[in-house]
Scaffold this motif. Structure first.
Motif, short mmCIF file in Angstrom:
data_model
loop_
_atom_site.label_atom_id
_atom_site.label_comp_id
_atom_site.label_asym_id
_atom_site.label_seq_id
_atom_site.Cartn_x
_atom_site.Cartn_y
_atom_site.Cartn_z
N MET A 106 0.38 -1.27 -0.78
CA MET A 106 0.15 0.07 0.21
C MET A 106 0.71 0.91 0.60
N THR A 107 2.11 1.36 1.29
CA THR A 107 2.75 2.37 0.93
C THR A 107 3.54 2.26 -0.34
N ASP A 108 3.67 0.70 -0.26
CA ASP A 108 4.75 1.33 -1.77
C ASP A 108 3.95 2.38 -2.93
N THR A 109 2.18 1.67 -3.12
CA THR A 109 2.08 2.86 -4.51
C THR A 109 2.54 4.67 -4.20
N LEU A 110 2.43 4.94 -2.64
CA LEU A 110 2.94 6.51 -2.04
C LEU A 110 3.86 6.38 -3.03
N GLU A 111 4.76 5.42 -2.41
CA GLU A 111 6.33 6.05 -2.83
C GLU A 111 6.38 5.29 -4.59
N ARG A 112 5.66 4.94 -5.62
CA ARG A 112 5.68 4.30 -6.68
C ARG A 112 5.23 6.31 -7.55
N LEU A 113 4.23 6.69 -7.09
CA LEU A 113 3.34 7.63 -7.09
C LEU A 113 4.19 9.04 -6.67
N ALA A 114 5.06 8.99 -5.77
CA ALA A 114 5.97 9.78 -5.32
C ALA A 114 7.02 10.29 -6.02
N GLU A 115 7.59 8.73 -6.24
CA GLU A 115 8.75 9.08 -7.39
C GLU A 115 8.18 9.52 -9.31
N VAL A 116 7.01 9.58 -9.61
CA VAL A 116 6.18 9.48 -10.72
C VAL A 116 6.15 11.22 -10.54
N LEU A 117 6.15 11.67 -9.74
CA LEU A 117 5.90 13.60 -8.91
C LEU A 117 7.25 13.93 -9.35
N GLU A 118 7.87 13.56 -8.67
CA GLU A 118 9.15 14.34 -8.74
C GLU A 118 9.98 13.99 -9.77
N ALA A 119 9.72 12.80 -11.47
CA ALA A 119 10.42 13.38 -12.27
C ALA A 119 9.59 14.01 -13.24
N ARG A 120 8.60 14.16 -12.23
CA ARG A 120 7.67 15.43 -13.34
C ARG A 120 8.02 16.90 -13.36
N LYS A 121 9.45 17.17 -11.96
CA LYS A 121 9.97 17.64 -12.45
C LYS A 121 9.99 18.55 -13.81
N GLN A 122 10.74 17.62 -13.98
CA GLN A 122 11.90 18.06 -15.37
C GLN A 122 11.26 17.44 -16.82
N ALA A 123 9.88 17.38 -16.40
CA ALA A 123 8.66 17.14 -17.59
C ALA A 123 8.19 18.48 -17.58
N ASP A 124 7.74 18.37 -19.60
CA ASP A 124 6.80 19.62 -20.38
C ASP A 124 5.37 19.82 -20.03
N PRO A 125 5.32 21.51 -19.51
CA PRO A 125 3.81 21.34 -18.81
C PRO A 125 2.75 20.86 -20.06
N ASP A 126 3.00 21.07 -21.27
CA ASP A 126 2.01 20.59 -21.86
C ASP A 126 1.68 18.89 -22.02
N SER A 127 2.67 18.71 -21.80
CA SER A 127 2.68 16.75 -21.71
C SER A 127 1.86 16.36 -20.24
N SER A 128 1.84 17.36 -19.40
CA SER A 128 1.80 16.49 -18.44
C SER A 128 1.07 17.42 -17.05
N TYR A 129 -0.03 16.77 -16.73
CA TYR A 129 -1.07 17.47 -15.83
C TYR A 129 -0.02 18.01 -14.64
N VAL A 130 0.50 17.41 -14.02
CA VAL A 130 1.71 17.07 -12.36
C VAL A 130 2.69 18.31 -13.00
N ALA A 131 3.63 18.50 -13.86
CA ALA A 131 4.33 19.50 -14.71
C ALA A 131 3.46 20.63 -14.94
N GLY A 132 2.13 21.05 -15.65
CA GLY A 132 1.34 22.06 -15.42
C GLY A 132 0.78 22.39 -14.43
N LEU A 133 0.74 21.64 -13.45
CA LEU A 133 0.96 22.07 -12.25
C LEU A 133 1.44 22.71 -11.47
N TYR A 134 3.05 21.75 -11.00
CA TYR A 134 3.96 22.88 -10.74
C TYR A 134 4.05 24.24 -11.68
N ALA A 135 4.38 23.89 -12.80
CA ALA A 135 4.90 25.51 -13.76
C ALA A 135 3.46 26.79 -13.00
#
Ligand SMILES: N=c1c2ncn([C@@H]3O[C@H](COP(=O)(O)OP(=O)(O)OP(=O)(O)O)[C@@H](O)[C@H]3O)c2ncn1[C@@H]1O[C@H](COP(=O)(O)O)[C@@H](O)[C@H]1O
Length: 106
Positions: A1-30
């Motif tokens: 269960m906590t593994d799901t949160l950690e996996r999602l957190a890794e994706v959220l961290e990676a989205r800091k380098q993503a294009d805001p036009d192709s990622s909802y999360v990167a769009g929020l950061y932007a």
């Protein structure tokens, strides 16, 4: 269960380098902290409404939206689910009433 949160957190961290036009999360950061906090507030309200009058399915759906957006908020602030989970671990066995009484003595 906590593994799901950690996996999602890794994706959220990676989205800091993503294009805001192709990622909802990167769009929020932007759009920045205020936009993320507004989403947390909206999702909290939608969760409350679902708890009052919605189905179990709606309540789970809205709670997932709320958890997701709080994870985005934590990631934006340089934090992750591990910090929150360890705070909850720390509280195990500590009654909420005792904790409140200890705070009021300070
Ligand atoms: N778990 C989620 C997740 N939960 C909810 N959402 C999005 O959060 C938004 C919820 O907002 P609303 O319900 O208010 O819907 P909306 O009207 O579309 O939202 P806004 O236009 O107001 O932003 C929707 O766009 C959902 O798609 C999520 N978006 C992404 N994830 C995870 O994050 C990962 C990265 O996503 P991307 O950055 O988009 O690749 C994904 O692979 C998923 O694992």
């Amino acid at each position: 269960m906590t593994d799901t949160l950690e996996r999602l957190a890794e994706v959220l961290e990676a989205r800091k380098q993503a294009d805001p036009d192709s990622s909802y999360v990167a769009g929020l950061y932007a759009r920045g902290l205020d936009t993320i906090l507004k989403k947390v507030g909206e999702e909290a309200t939608e969760t409350v409404i679902a708890a009052k009058g919605g189905s179990s399915e709606q309540l789970v759906y809205e709670t997932a939206d709320l958890w997701f957006h709080t994870l985005v908020m934590l990631a934006h602030q340089g934090l992750g689910p591990a910090a929150v989970l360890s705070e909850l671990e720390r509280r195990f066995g500590l009654s909420g009433l005792d904790e409140k009484a200890a705070r009021q003595q300070k």
